[in-house]
Enzyme design. Sequence first.
Site, PDB file in Angstrom:
ATOM      1  N   GLN B 237       0.834  -1.203   0.000  1.00  0.00           N
ATOM      2  CA  GLN B 237       0.000   0.000   0.000  1.00  0.00           C
ATOM      3  C   GLN B 237       0.872   1.258   0.000  1.00  0.00           C
ATOM      4  O   GLN B 237       0.392   2.343  -0.274  1.00  0.00           O
ATOM      5  CB  GLN B 237      -0.920   0.012   1.226  1.00  0.00           C
ATOM      6  N   ARG B 384      -9.368  -0.606   7.267  1.00  0.00           N
ATOM      7  CA  ARG B 384     -10.264   0.333   6.614  1.00  0.00           C
ATOM      8  C   ARG B 384     -10.715   1.441   7.566  1.00  0.00           C
ATOM      9  O   ARG B 384     -11.892   1.713   7.740  1.00  0.00           O
ATOM     10  CB  ARG B 384     -11.494  -0.367   6.046  1.00  0.00           C
TER      11      ARG B 384
END
Lengths: 287, 806
Positions: B237, B384
């Site tokens: 990421q 998240r």
Amino acid sequence: MIPGPFSYHRPATVADAVKLLSTLGDEARPLAGGHSLLPMMKLRLATPDHLVDLHGIGTLKGIRRDGNKVVIGAMTTQHELLASDEIAKSLPILHETALLIADPQVRYRGTLGGNVANGDPGNDMPALMLTLGASYRLEGSGGGRDIAASEFYQGAYFTALEPGEILTAISIPVPAAGAGYAYEKLKRKIGDYATAAAAVVLTMSGGKVASCAIGLTNLHETPLLATDAAKAVMGTSLDDAALKKAAAAAVAIMSPAADARGPVEYRKHVGGIMVMRALTRAAARAK
Amino acid sequence: MNDMTPTREQREAKLEGMGCKRKRVEDARFTQGKGNYVDDLKLPGMLHGDFVRSPHAHARVKSINGDEALKVPGVLAVITAETLKTVNLAWMPTLAGDVQMVLADGKVLFQNQEVAFVVATDRYAADDGINKVQVEYEPLPVVIDPFKAMDADAPVLREDLAGKTTGAHGPRKHHNHIFEWTVGDKDLTDAAFKKADVTIKEMISYHRTHPSPLETCQCVCSFDKIKGELSIWGTFQAPHVIRTVVALIAKIPEHKIHVISPDVGGGFGNKVGAYPGYICAAVASIVTGKPVKWVEDRIENLTATSFARDYHMTTEIASTKDGKVTGLRVHVLADHGAFDACADPSKWPAGFFNIVTGSYDFPVAHLSVDGIYTNKAPGGVAYRCSFRVTEAAYCIERGMDILAQKLGMDPAELRLKNFIKKEQFPYHSALGWEYDSGDYHTAMRKMMESVDYAGLRKEQAAKRLAFKRGETREIMGLGVSFFTEIVGAGPSKNCDILGIAMFDSCEIRLHPTGAGIARVGTKSTGQGHETTWAQIIATEIGIPADDIMVEEGNTDTAPYGLGTYGSRSTPVAGAAIAMAARKIKAKAQMIAAYKLEVHEDDLEWDIDGFRVKGLPEKTMSMKDICWAAYNSVPPGMEPGLEAVSYYDPPNMTYPFGAYICVMNIDVDTGVYKIRRFYALDDCGTRINPMIIEGQVHGGLTEAFAIAMGQEIRYDPEGNVVTGSFMDFFMPTAVETPHWETDFTVTPSPHHPIGAKGVGESPNVGGVPAFSNAVNDAFSFLGSTHIQMPHDYWRNWKAAKSLGVFA
């Protein structure tokens, strides 16, 4: 999640399959849909040296009516059960149950024979077979034999199959005309085994239960036939008291394992509720 | 003008800029199976590595013998901590200032910990090899219950820290203690509690769960011995951070490290950190001189790479008797597992948990967090959500419901009474944040009107009476949640990772024919950056989004960025994109003025080019300016049209939302039915409404999973009992409820385009909505708080303990 090495065999006849299995001995496993065996192999909990794939044997497929019975080839998939007019007409409870097994992808591959032969207490079809009074055809090097489903299951993953034997067909008596049926399955999500499930086939006469069979899934190390529970509703109109009595009699024979689906107490409790709901729904369907 | 001249609307529409429901350009390849993921990569001579993992949660490793494994055809090497010690890589630093074993060094501290790395010519041989490695363990007592970790006689887990009374975040109180982090004014808060008419206190746990992206963590490492260069393709990421970390620990010059994140199949925080697999694959490639691939399977992903949550929050709220909150006091016991490998900004050991005052005007608050070691997998990533913000939102939203219950007030009314008012922004919270903008009352009232909140409460009251009369076995709950997120990490004044400020970046290069490429320091793992970044540029400089290619994930070509997590892409990189576009626009204006023979100040922007003020027919389109940039720039100006921007945000952004869940529960089986879920999100300026809706759907589905059953659970011996998708609740389309979405728009005042970020809001706000619905359903039977997850059997257990079967 990578299986160990194995040899692959694809016989074309039952005789060849039986011969292979008896020659290769304990290190060989028959392969049907593979939904139980292959995951076990990927985890290396099963490490067979030989897989004998039954997909090449045409005679193991198909659904046919034989007088008062429906005979289903062991390699018939759940999807084929769902697509069959004969099943829809004669054994709609199989249709209802197959729809509750996993998901379409699994049902395209998973077979009725594999489901009943593996002895996994989580499989849905075995309890149904007990409820319907089905029998299994077994073929081995010493010849063939028939065995009642009620005699087949001995423990978790332990069945009456002798080494080298394979289950080739399932024979199911067609329930009496007007019989009601229901399979009630509580599961956490699509693809899950039952937290608890109950199968019921019954007939009603003048608003009273005239015959009844109840099967239980995943509430014991083997599928169960809840005979006392069935007796408890005979002659009743399935009033609250009768339903509760049946549930209590069914709960009395349950001994599920505690797992992520819930503790033993919960699984037994909802097992009783599945029995009551299946009885009620089956009665509503009976003519 | 003739009929062929496009109207303003047509010109606007052609751009597909901000506010347009532009279809995702990346989906053309994803929906046709043409994505390019790490596991699709096959390099000549590539080897495969896989781990021997510990069956024990805590054990001494007496010996490791790889001799039999090396006899397996295809097995080339068995790497252990002893091997790694020769290159000083048996341990690696974590993002949280701790150290972590790469391979078991003397002992193992959690089940499935990496013990040895087997390298082979194919994946099958590697696994065959694993099964032949002999490891002798001596089991040790385990610490699984976090509440027992700091008992005086608790087993010592981290022997490597013996005698270290200070960690990366201050003093350690106990051998299993990592840090204590405190924020706020304790004395004032204690005084507020002494004076309060009403107080509540509840231990609210947010259980351990896992981000579980569809694609697991994986990499291919390829070391070129001639050039001395290391190429790493991985599911990262934050590829630039990985490059810097590798440079620091492997001592390879940073320009000789090439990190590439190809298409990534979901991250949700799981792919921020550095894992032993990356180190082992890199070392194996350096040792063998061949590319080495490492691909995690699902069980490994769930049990060994970063978990999320595991916060146990003792929550106290003080209030007046008419429901005005006067103080908040929270103590968190934070279970970090065997190593502190949280992926937080370096100075924030509990992330931004101090957003725990939520959307409410608390005059005073005090927070303390104790981080502890247990025999569980390391991690603590932001699943998240921004760092520990989900935990904070759950804590305060559950707390407000508990307070409402005690006061006999409606939970929505209590919230309306305590919201920070619109005119209070920018608002300084008691725990140190400056909220940028908000209009909470409007959002809450819109939610209440949209679902007919009053009508639902009436229905609930009737149902409760019917239940008490024995006419139904179903109970009904309304779960209200009003959350404030803190995202966009972050300003260099308070955010860094290993000393690198958390800016982000964009480089835009326009080509002569009016098309261009934008390279950005973030990395989409499904958010749709290729679509939305081009939309920002389209609106800013009038080039159609279809003519802008967006590229991310290659550290050789992308400008340095801190990556995608914590909803930071739009707040930080989105701003960098707008700022780079504005630099281009400024140069374009000079070129247009020169070509139109007017002064720059006489030009005004008009959709897709400049026009002369007062002479609307005298225009120059951006497309024409691009051409001119390459052949006729003003004297003294460099040709070309490109710009780079590195954006250091002045503040975080604070998206918010009002959610409600309507749920029925069958007390006999514990089976629930989500009747309705309404989510109103305010993420400031909306770039692509369709992508926002998709983000909200995805985040709500994860929230639903977490609240209603998804957990990483250990038995008392430290075995993970939810290590596969059979038991780890991953809902399918069948279980997932229907989502109703809505919005208000309160732009961020400090962001160039006013956008705040939205990817994580639904997870943050969704979990308390579901949990509050369950708790609300049971509240009339006398319960104040039921711990998550609310799966069927636990609902039944709650019903039973409340006497419904009596």
